[in-house]
Scaffold this active site. Structure first.
Site, PDB file in Angstrom:
ATOM      1  N   CYS A 146      64.210  65.904  36.439  1.00  0.00           N
ATOM      2  CA  CYS A 146      63.919  64.487  35.889  1.00  0.00           C
ATOM      3  C   CYS A 146      62.551  65.275  34.913  1.00  0.00           C
ATOM      4  CB  CYS A 146      62.417  63.470  36.140  1.00  0.00           C
ATOM      5  SG  CYS A 146      64.158  61.965  36.706  1.00  0.00           S
TER       6      CYS A 146
ATOM      7  N   CYS B  63      68.724  58.236  36.731  1.00  0.00           N
ATOM      8  CA  CYS B  63      67.891  58.783  35.648  1.00  0.00           C
ATOM      9  C   CYS B  63      68.213  58.339  34.074  1.00  0.00           C
ATOM     10  CB  CYS B  63      67.293  60.445  36.007  1.00  0.00           C
ATOM     11  SG  CYS B  63      66.100  60.369  34.936  1.00  0.00           S
TER      12      CYS B  63
ATOM     13  N   CYS C 155      55.864  65.712  22.999  1.00  0.00           N
ATOM     14  CA  CYS C 155      54.771  65.968  24.350  1.00  0.00           C
ATOM     15  C   CYS C 155      55.194  67.493  24.612  1.00  0.00           C
ATOM     16  CB  CYS C 155      54.994  65.455  25.504  1.00  0.00           C
ATOM     17  SG  CYS C 155      55.009  63.603  25.300  1.00  0.00           S
TER      18      CYS C 155
ATOM     19  N   CYS D  43      63.901  62.817  21.275  1.00  0.00           N
ATOM     20  CA  CYS D  43      62.188  61.430  21.186  1.00  0.00           C
ATOM     21  C   CYS D  43      61.335  62.773  20.248  1.00  0.00           C
ATOM     22  CB  CYS D  43      61.720  62.535  22.253  1.00  0.00           C
ATOM     23  SG  CYS D  43      59.735  60.908  22.854  1.00  0.00           S
TER      24      CYS D  43
ATOM     25  N   GLU E 196      71.624  62.559  28.465  1.00  0.00           N
ATOM     26  CA  GLU E 196      72.017  63.284  30.017  1.00  0.00           C
ATOM     27  C   GLU E 196      71.826  61.924  31.352  1.00  0.00           C
ATOM     28  OE1 GLU E 196      71.541  67.625  29.510  1.00  0.00           O
ATOM     29  OE2 GLU E 196      70.199  67.160  30.986  1.00  0.00           O
TER      30      GLU E 196
ATOM     31  N   CYS F  15      57.811  68.839  27.045  1.00  0.00           N
ATOM     32  CA  CYS F  15      59.058  68.150  27.298  1.00  0.00           C
ATOM     33  C   CYS F  15      59.972  68.687  26.201  1.00  0.00           C
ATOM     34  CB  CYS F  15      58.549  67.145  27.055  1.00  0.00           C
ATOM     35  SG  CYS F  15      60.236  65.861  27.582  1.00  0.00           S
TER      36      CYS F  15
HETATM   37  N1  SAH Z   1      59.239  59.038  27.389  1.00  0.00           N
HETATM   38  C1  SAH Z   1      58.992  59.041  28.778  1.00  0.00           C
HETATM   39  C2  SAH Z   1      60.302  58.777  29.600  1.00  0.00           C
HETATM   40  C3  SAH Z   1      60.884  59.485  29.870  1.00  0.00           C
HETATM   41  S1  SAH Z   1      60.172  61.248  30.497  1.00  0.00           S
HETATM   42  C4  SAH Z   1      58.027  59.296  29.307  1.00  0.00           C
HETATM   43  O1  SAH Z   1      57.027  60.339  28.670  1.00  0.00           O
HETATM   44  O2  SAH Z   1      57.125  58.474  30.448  1.00  0.00           O
HETATM   45  C5  SAH Z   1      59.963  61.403  31.721  1.00  0.00           C
HETATM   46  C6  SAH Z   1      59.121  61.477  32.549  1.00  0.00           C
HETATM   47  O3  SAH Z   1      59.484  62.939  32.466  1.00  0.00           O
HETATM   48  C7  SAH Z   1      58.210  61.460  31.775  1.00  0.00           C
HETATM   49  O4  SAH Z   1      56.676  61.048  33.293  1.00  0.00           O
HETATM   50  C8  SAH Z   1      57.176  63.204  31.390  1.00  0.00           C
HETATM   51  O5  SAH Z   1      56.322  63.519  31.486  1.00  0.00           O
HETATM   52  C9  SAH Z   1      58.326  63.725  32.222  1.00  0.00           C
HETATM   53  N2  SAH Z   1      58.675  65.649  31.497  1.00  0.00           N
HETATM   54  C10 SAH Z   1      59.162  65.534  30.658  1.00  0.00           C
HETATM   55  N3  SAH Z   1      59.126  67.184  30.189  1.00  0.00           N
HETATM   56  C11 SAH Z   1      58.346  67.477  31.872  1.00  0.00           C
HETATM   57  C12 SAH Z   1      58.714  68.450  32.316  1.00  0.00           C
HETATM   58  N4  SAH Z   1      59.579  69.964  31.087  1.00  0.00           N
HETATM   59  N5  SAH Z   1      58.311  69.281  33.999  1.00  0.00           N
HETATM   60  C13 SAH Z   1      58.854  67.987  34.210  1.00  0.00           C
HETATM   61  N6  SAH Z   1      57.791  66.615  34.178  1.00  0.00           N
HETATM   62  C14 SAH Z   1      58.534  66.418  33.174  1.00  0.00           C
HETATM   63 FE1  SF4 Z   2      59.145  61.806  24.708  1.00  0.00          FE
HETATM   64 FE2  SF4 Z   2      59.329  63.458  26.207  1.00  0.00          FE
HETATM   65 FE3  SF4 Z   2      56.973  63.099  25.731  1.00  0.00          FE
HETATM   66 FE4  SF4 Z   2      58.573  61.605  27.050  1.00  0.00          FE
HETATM   67  S1  SF4 Z   2      57.622  63.484  27.742  1.00  0.00           S
HETATM   68  S2  SF4 Z   2      57.804  60.522  25.481  1.00  0.00           S
HETATM   69  S3  SF4 Z   2      60.563  61.652  26.582  1.00  0.00           S
HETATM   70  S4  SF4 Z   2      58.167  64.148  24.854  1.00  0.00           S
END
Ligand code: SAH
Ligand code: SF4
Length: 407
Positions: free
Chosen positions: A374, A133, A144, A140, A116, A147
């Site tokens: 995002c 974005c 995390c 991934c 997306e 996420c």
């Molecule tokens: N993998 C990279 C980039 C993609 S994630 C990273 O982690 O930086 C992009 C951003 O969205 C990151 O800061 C991530 O921590 C945040 N993010 C992921 N899941 C989220 C959620 N459920 N609510 C708010 N931000 C989130």
């Molecule tokens: Fe991967 Fe989501 Fe962690 Fe970014 S925030 S590194 S997309 S698992």
């Protein structure tokens, strides 16, 4: 909410699965200037053809070589025979009433992988700033805990054409009815904050970002292209050596114990190493660099990382790192183990950081009506399938454990 619009117009250059790709053709969309120059030289042509073709593709959105009027007829037919300009297939697009736009792309040849892309306009009524974005991987691997992309697991790296294709399609969406000569690029900023960890798909991401910066393609300033990473330390150093773009660090926790839980890659590269890598990134290229600060992303999880003590720890941690802090209200997703911090809690956290002299903003949650915020970039279907698989495995493991202890 605006009604969803058909994907067909934007997808005019996107590959239809009813018509399999002619695999032998070279897709010029993801080729950097350097690669295209080499390509033309190998064809016995002059290098400057690369810039001409790049302008047609990236600035005017032209995919038909016949329309490239400053190229000779002979070369046009050679190109049409050997090459193609193909963006990933748009399977769904949706434009929200607040100006946010979202596309779902199918990548690869029919394996059903979806990514997306979201376009978020500035909230300043002028609509001048449009931030896109972009995704770098399908799923991934870093898992995390807050996420939804991470819950999907890693499926596949995107190619340079699939990465830059997201920007190409977003720009196209503002050009569809505009005559070629009057077309301009609408997207002003790019953040690599969609699905995936961009530093774990390094070469394709760098190739796509070099097109973003290239004057013959998107000509964006280095400050307006931001790579976001959860902290793959050695690759931050490699990035510093390779390309000059803005860096965002997904920090989310001010101490190792908590970060180990929220961002598991912290166990491999703990905070001290991460902060040092960010400092090296800023130091690289000295005063000429656009790198004056890093952006620190900090998702606000109710009762988890949003207390006064966390703000104090964060102040200490960032003491020697020029940084701007962006607090991100958590975007919930089905079965998420967290809740979003209250507005008051987020504002109190911001006040502590601002009072200590940090620029600290709160990310607006935009595009909620189309599930486009995002960090929320996930194919729900893929997510559900994955979760169902894990659940089945968990139940099966429990059963065999019961049988083992009873037996
Ligand atoms: N993998 C990279 C980039 C993609 S994630 C990273 O982690 O930086 C992009 C951003 O969205 C990151 O800061 C991530 O921590 C945040 N993010 C992921 N899941 C989220 C959620 N459920 N609510 C708010 N931000 C989130
Ligand atoms: Fe991967 Fe989501 Fe962690 Fe970014 S925030 S590194 S997309 S698992």
């Amino acid at each position: 909410m605006n009604s969803a619009t058909s994907a067909s117009a934007t997808a005019s250059a996107s590959r239809s699965h009813a018509q399999p790709a002619s695999v032998e053709k070279v897709n010029l969309l993801g080729m950097t200037r350097q690669a295209l120059e080499q390509f033309f030289e190998q064809m016995g042509e002059r290098k400057f053809r690369a810039g001409q073709v790049m302008k047609w593709i990236h600035q005017y959105g032209v995919t038909d070589f016949e329309q490239m009027s400053n190229i000779s007829g002979k070369l046009r037919s050679q190109l049409a025979e050997k090459c193609e300009i193909i963006a990933p297939e748009v399977v769904h697009r949706h434009y929200s009433k607040d100006g946010t736009r979202k596309w779902v792309f199918r990548v690869g040849d029919g394996d059903g992988s979806l990514v997306e892309t979201v376009l978020i306009p500035a909230d300043d009524k002028t609509g001048a700033r449009k931030t896109l974005c972009i995704s770098s991987q399908v799923g991934c691997a870093l898992d995390c805990s807050f996420c939804s992309t991470g819950k999907q697991g890693f499926q596949r790296d995107l190619t340079p054409a699939e990465i830059i294709g997201q920007l190409w399609v977003a720009n196209q969406s503002y050009m569809e009815d505009v005559p070629i000569a009057e077309r301009t690029r609408s997207v002003t900023n790019v953040v690599m904050m969609g699905m995936g960890e961009p530093l774990l798909n390094f070469e394709p991401v760098v190739a796509a970002m070099s097109l973003m910066l290239d004057d013959f393609a998107y000509g964006m300033s280095k400050r307006r292209v931001t790579l976001s990473t959860s902290g793959v330390v050695p690759m931050i150093d490699k990035l510093a050596e390779t390309i000059d773009v803005a860096l965002a660090i997904s920090l989310h926790a001010p101490n190792d114990a908590l970060r180990d839980e929220l961002v598991p890659i912290n166990k491999k590269y703990p905070l001290e190493q991460l902060i040092a890598a960010a400092q090296r990134y800023l130091a690289k290229n000295g005063s000429d660099s656009q790198r004056k600060h890093v952006t620190i992303e900090y998702v606000m999880l109710d009762g988890v990382n949003d207390q006064a003590e966390h703000a104090q720890q964060l102040l200490k941690l960032l003491k020697n790192l020029p940084s701007k802090i962006n607090l991100i209200p958590f975007n919930p997703f089905p079965h998420a183990p967290y809740g979003r911090s209250s507005r008051n809690r987020i504002m109190a956290f911001q006040k502590t950081l601002s009072d200590a002299g940090f620029v600290c903003t709160i990310r607006q949650t935009r595009g909620d009506d189309i599930d486009a915020a995002c960090g929320q970039l996930v194919g729900q279907v893929a997510d559900r399938t994955r979760r169902a698989e894990r659940w089945k495995k968990k139940v099966a493991d429990q059963h065999s454990e019961i049988l083992r202890t009873q037996g």
